[in-house]
Each structure stands twice: as structure tokens, then as C-alpha cells.
Design a protein around this motif. Sequence first.
Motif, mmCIF file in Angstrom:
data_model
loop_
_atom_site.group_PDB
_atom_site.id
_atom_site.type_symbol
_atom_site.label_atom_id
_atom_site.label_comp_id
_atom_site.label_asym_id
_atom_site.label_seq_id
_atom_site.Cartn_x
_atom_site.Cartn_y
_atom_site.Cartn_z
ATOM 1 N N ALA A 1 0.829 -1.207 0.000
ATOM 2 C CA ALA A 1 0.000 0.000 0.000
ATOM 3 C C ALA A 1 0.866 1.261 0.000
ATOM 4 O O ALA A 1 0.524 2.260 -0.635
ATOM 5 N N GLU A 2 2.005 1.191 0.692
ATOM 6 C CA GLU A 2 2.919 2.338 0.741
ATOM 7 C C GLU A 2 3.603 2.561 -0.603
ATOM 8 O O GLU A 2 3.703 3.688 -1.082
ATOM 9 N N LEU A 3 4.067 1.468 -1.211
ATOM 10 C CA LEU A 3 4.848 1.576 -2.440
ATOM 11 C C LEU A 3 4.002 1.777 -3.686
ATOM 12 O O LEU A 3 4.478 2.351 -4.674
ATOM 13 N N PHE A 4 2.769 1.294 -3.657
ATOM 14 C CA PHE A 4 1.893 1.371 -4.827
ATOM 15 C C PHE A 4 0.559 2.004 -4.437
ATOM 16 O O PHE A 4 -0.480 1.352 -4.423
ATOM 17 N N PRO A 5 0.578 3.303 -4.129
ATOM 18 C CA PRO A 5 -0.638 3.953 -3.630
ATOM 19 C C PRO A 5 -1.787 3.991 -4.651
ATOM 20 O O PRO A 5 -2.940 4.128 -4.263
ATOM 21 N N THR A 6 -1.488 3.847 -5.934
ATOM 22 C CA THR A 6 -2.563 3.870 -6.927
ATOM 23 C C THR A 6 -3.275 2.531 -7.046
ATOM 24 O O THR A 6 -4.344 2.457 -7.638
ATOM 25 N N ARG A 7 -2.679 1.486 -6.496
ATOM 26 C CA ARG A 7 -3.350 0.180 -6.474
ATOM 27 C C ARG A 7 -4.291 0.169 -5.271
ATOM 28 O O ARG A 7 -4.280 1.050 -4.441
ATOM 29 N N ALA A 8 -5.121 -0.818 -5.155
ATOM 30 C CA ALA A 8 -6.157 -0.842 -4.113
ATOM 31 C C ALA A 8 -5.718 -1.546 -2.833
ATOM 32 O O ALA A 8 -6.561 -1.942 -2.035
ATOM 33 N N PHE A 9 -4.434 -1.686 -2.592
ATOM 34 C CA PHE A 9 -3.979 -2.415 -1.411
ATOM 35 C C PHE A 9 -4.395 -1.753 -0.105
ATOM 36 O O PHE A 9 -4.715 -2.426 0.864
ATOM 37 N N ALA A 10 -4.395 -0.432 -0.056
ATOM 38 C CA ALA A 10 -4.733 0.270 1.184
ATOM 39 C C ALA A 10 -6.146 -0.050 1.652
ATOM 40 O O ALA A 10 -6.405 -0.149 2.852
ATOM 41 N N ARG A 11 -7.070 -0.250 0.720
ATOM 42 C CA ARG A 11 -8.453 -0.555 1.125
ATOM 43 C C ARG A 11 -8.578 -1.942 1.754
ATOM 44 O O ARG A 11 -9.578 -2.245 2.395
ATOM 45 N N LEU A 12 -7.569 -2.799 1.563
ATOM 46 C CA LEU A 12 -7.598 -4.141 2.146
ATOM 47 C C LEU A 12 -7.028 -4.189 3.560
ATOM 48 O O LEU A 12 -7.165 -5.190 4.256
ATOM 49 N N LEU A 13 -6.410 -3.100 3.970
ATOM 50 C CA LEU A 13 -5.832 -3.047 5.325
ATOM 51 C C LEU A 13 -6.931 -2.907 6.372
ATOM 52 O O LEU A 13 -7.979 -2.304 6.104
ATOM 53 N N PRO A 14 -6.690 -3.432 7.580
ATOM 54 C CA PRO A 14 -7.655 -3.210 8.659
ATOM 55 C C PRO A 14 -7.852 -1.704 8.905
ATOM 56 O O PRO A 14 -6.956 -0.904 8.636
ATOM 57 N N ALA A 15 -8.995 -1.333 9.411
ATOM 58 C CA ALA A 15 -9.337 0.079 9.608
ATOM 59 C C ALA A 15 -8.337 0.804 10.494
ATOM 60 O O ALA A 15 -8.111 2.008 10.328
ATOM 61 N N ASP A 16 -7.722 0.105 11.452
ATOM 62 C CA ASP A 16 -6.797 0.756 12.377
ATOM 63 C C ASP A 16 -5.356 0.802 11.872
ATOM 64 O O ASP A 16 -4.449 1.220 12.576
ATOM 65 N N VAL A 17 -5.104 0.371 10.623
ATOM 66 C CA VAL A 17 -3.763 0.373 10.046
ATOM 67 C C VAL A 17 -3.777 1.256 8.814
ATOM 68 O O VAL A 17 -4.611 1.105 7.940
ATOM 69 N N THR A 18 -2.838 2.183 8.759
ATOM 70 C CA THR A 18 -2.722 3.029 7.584
ATOM 71 C C THR A 18 -1.304 2.898 7.042
ATOM 72 O O THR A 18 -0.356 2.755 7.814
#
Length: 115
Positions: free
Chosen positions: A93-110
Motif C-alpha cells: 500500500a505504501e509503495l503502490f498507492p494507486t493500487r487498491a492495497f490500502a483498502r484491504l488493510l484493517p481500519a486501524d492500520v494506515t
Amino acid sequence: MYITTTTNGTSVRIVPHGTIDYATLPALRAALNDLSAAVCDVTWDLHDAVFMDVAGLHLLSDTPPHAPHPERQRTVAVAGLAPQPLRLLKLAAELFPTRAFARLLPADVTPDPVP
């Protein structure tokens, strides 16, 4: 590795038991491809997957958007992340912010911002 699939109406929970890597990717994709077209919500429960390499990222991001109604895409969620798969998903999610990985993280993890 073995895979447990539980269906509840239009929702499915897929639980891989073991390592997620390129050797196990075909079996995981087969479990996904075997789902009914009526399935709208897929949850990958990774509580028993203590290791995941980049193949797991491909699996999570390549879940096909087949759904019973053309106007509705399949939703994909991830639950039960062990520390190593969580770290990999967070790094992706950090390295590829345009991909949808961040939405798969738990709500308390950014993801941390990349400098």
C-alpha cells in the motif's frame, strides 16, 4: 496447503491454511474461480496463513469482478491478517498507492507515506 470455503448467501469466506506463494497460487485461484456467479462479497480470511509472498498480493488484487448483476462488482475484503502478511500488504500500500492495497488493510492500520 488446504483451503476452506464457507458460503453464506451471496457472501463467501475463503480460508487458506498454510503458505501463500506461487506454488499455492493455482489452488487459491481455482477456489476463487469455482465460486458461483451469485457471490457478491469475497472475504479472504488469512488467520491461518502465516506467510505470504508477492503471489498473495496478486491474488488479492486480481480477484475477478464477476457478479450476478452487471452493475455490481464483487467486493473483496481481507480478515485475520497475521503479522507477516499484514506487513507485506502495508508495504504494498505504501509503495503502490494507486493500487487498491490500502483498502484491504484493517481500519486501524494506515500505510506510511513514501518519502
